[in-house]
Design an enzyme around this catalytic site. Structure first.
Site: not given
Ligand SMILES: Cc1cc2nc3c(=O)[nH]c(=O)nc-3n(C[C@H](O)[C@H](O)[C@H](O)COP(=O)(O)OP(=O)(O)OC[C@H]3O[C@@H](n4cnc5c(N)ncnc54)[C@H](O)[C@@H]3O)c2cc1C
Length: 385
Positions: A123, A126, A158, A339, A343, A366, A368
């Site tokens: 975890g 947040e 997860t 694609q 369908g 893990e 973006t």
């Molecule tokens: C199905 C699923 C399973 C997951 N499992 C886990 C898990 O087991 N444990 C865990 O801890 N997390 C987990 N996550 C969380 C996941 O790692 C995060 O969603 C991810 O790291 C992105 O964080 P955020 O969603 O808060 O996006 P944000 O950090 O809010 O980012 C939003 C957007 O802004 C962009 N951005 C942010 N900062 C910058 C910057 N400085 N410059 C340019 N662009 C920027 C990001 O690339 C993104 O496009 C999971 C998520 C999902 C959807």
């Protein structure tokens, strides 16, 4: 492409057969029902997949992280929900306990985690943010006598709410550092601890047979001995965990990309249009050639990152490159495969529809794609300009 040694190749073939014979026939139904596939996970445990990189003395198979990557690739060729369940349980759940845990923590958790009898989770993210972890973190843990008292919440975790979830590693602010930045530590919270609540499953776009939940902690007390490794080392721990995890997610992404190629090679021989199988047309052939090219280069990228990791060499940049390239490959291949299926590609009964829905998260979880680019640029010395 480096030739796989006999042990790796045997493992790859075993998981390939399991994915084809056991997972593929039933997983679509689990996915549609958004149901966690307990029996498949139990069988993966019996095969030793959850213990692949964990030494035998802790109940594992005594293999390495590359073995885990090969297993993830083969599972994801057929289905990403089971692959991410394995990835999160091992890479995010068990490995931090193996790498940073005390002897007592290893003895308590690793045998069950390695057998797949209990699942681990991690975890970190947040509701307030996952990319900027220290900036978005609000969860706190305060030492009260010989107990940590945890308050806060985690998003998108997860494996955190299955019937067999055993423990969640929770990153929390435990104080302030001398430089004024938050001191972050990881604390192991067993499932069922009073004050630790797991929400109902999210409704997700993909990975629908995997378990993802929001967690909340309200005066949740665990023994002080549940601190993972040293106090204040949480940030360093999750940076290392995520570097390794990116190689694993890259392997999973390559599996999805390969699955798209596999499905298309079958389909374009059967589907007829204008008097020929659609694979007769160069527009289709070129699409599949591009899909194969992306898959092949992405596989080389993750093999290379894994090779450096296992050799004890720096691999942060290579892991970020592998994750970036392979998640792009998965996304592009899923779009092209859909694609090519026309369908039918939009119908859930065909695996490519599932691949399409499962690919997007690979560019987000893990770290973006933007975060991977930030890491690569930083490794090139561009961060302080
Ligand atoms: C199905 C699923 C399973 C997951 N499992 C886990 C898990 O087991 N444990 C865990 O801890 N997390 C987990 N996550 C969380 C996941 O790692 C995060 O969603 C991810 O790291 C992105 O964080 P955020 O969603 O808060 O996006 P944000 O950090 O809010 O980012 C939003 C957007 O802004 C962009 N951005 C942010 N900062 C910058 C910057 N400085 N410059 C340019 N662009 C920027 C990001 O690339 C993104 O496009 C999971 C998520 C999902 C959807």
């Amino acid at each position: 492409m480096p030739k796989l040694g006999d042990e790796y190749e045997d493992l790859r073939k075993t998981v390939e057969a399991f994915a084809r014979d056991v997972v593929a026939p039933v997983i679509g139904d689990f996915y549609e029902r958004e149901e966690f596939p307990y029996d498949i996970v139990r069988q993966m445990g019996a095969m030793g997949l959850f213990g692949l990189p964990i030494p035998e003395e802790h109940g594992g198979m005594g293999g390495d992280y590359f073995a885990l990557c090969l297993a993830l690739e083969e599972l994801a060729r057929v289905d990403s929900s089971v692959a991410i369940t394995l990835e999160a349980a091992v890479s995010l759940g068990a490995m931090p306990i193996y790498r940073f845990g005390t002897d007592a923590q290893r003895a308590e958790w690793l045998p069950r985690l390695a057998a797949g009898e209990a699942l681990g989770a991690f975890g970190l993210t947040e509701p307030g943010g996952g990319s900027d972890v220290p900036g978005g973190m609000r969860t706190t843990a305060v030492l009260d006598g010989d107990e940590w008292v945890i308050n806060g919440s985690k998003a998108f975790i997860t494996n955190s709410g299955t019937d067999i979830t055993g423990v969640v590693g929770v990153a929390a602010i435990t104080g302030s550092r001398a430089d004024g930045r938050p001191e972050i530590s990881t604390i192991l919270v067993p499932s069922g601890t009073p004050g630790f609540t797991v929400s109902k499953k999210y409704s997700k776009v993909g990975w629908n047979a995997s378990d993802t939940r929001e967690l909340s902690f309200s005066d949740c007390r665990v023994p002080s001995a549940n601190l993972l490794g040293e106090r204040g080392r949480g940030y360093a721990q999750f940076l290392q965990t995520l570097d390794e995890g990116r190689v694993a997610i890259a392997a999973l992404s390559v599996g999805l990309a390969q699955g798209c190629v596999d499905e298309c090679l079958r389909y374009v021989r059967e589907r007829q249009a204008f008097g020929h199988p659609i694979g007769h047309y160069q527009a289709i052939q070129f699409k599949i050639a591009d899909m194969e090219t992306r898959t092949h280069t992405a596989r080389l990228a993750y093999y290379h990152a894994a090779e450096r990791m296992l050799a004890g060499e720096p691999f942060k940049k290579e892991a970020a490159i592998a994750k970036l390239v392979s998640s792009n490959a998965a996304m592009d291949n899923a779009r092209d495969a859909t694609q090519i299926f026309g369908g039918y590609g939009f119908m859930n009964e065909y695996p490519v529809g599932r691949f399409y829905r499962d690919a997007k998260i690979l560019e987000i979880g893990e770290g973006t794609s933007e975060v991977q680019r930030m890491l690569i640029a930083r490794e090139l010395g561009l961060a302080d300009l």
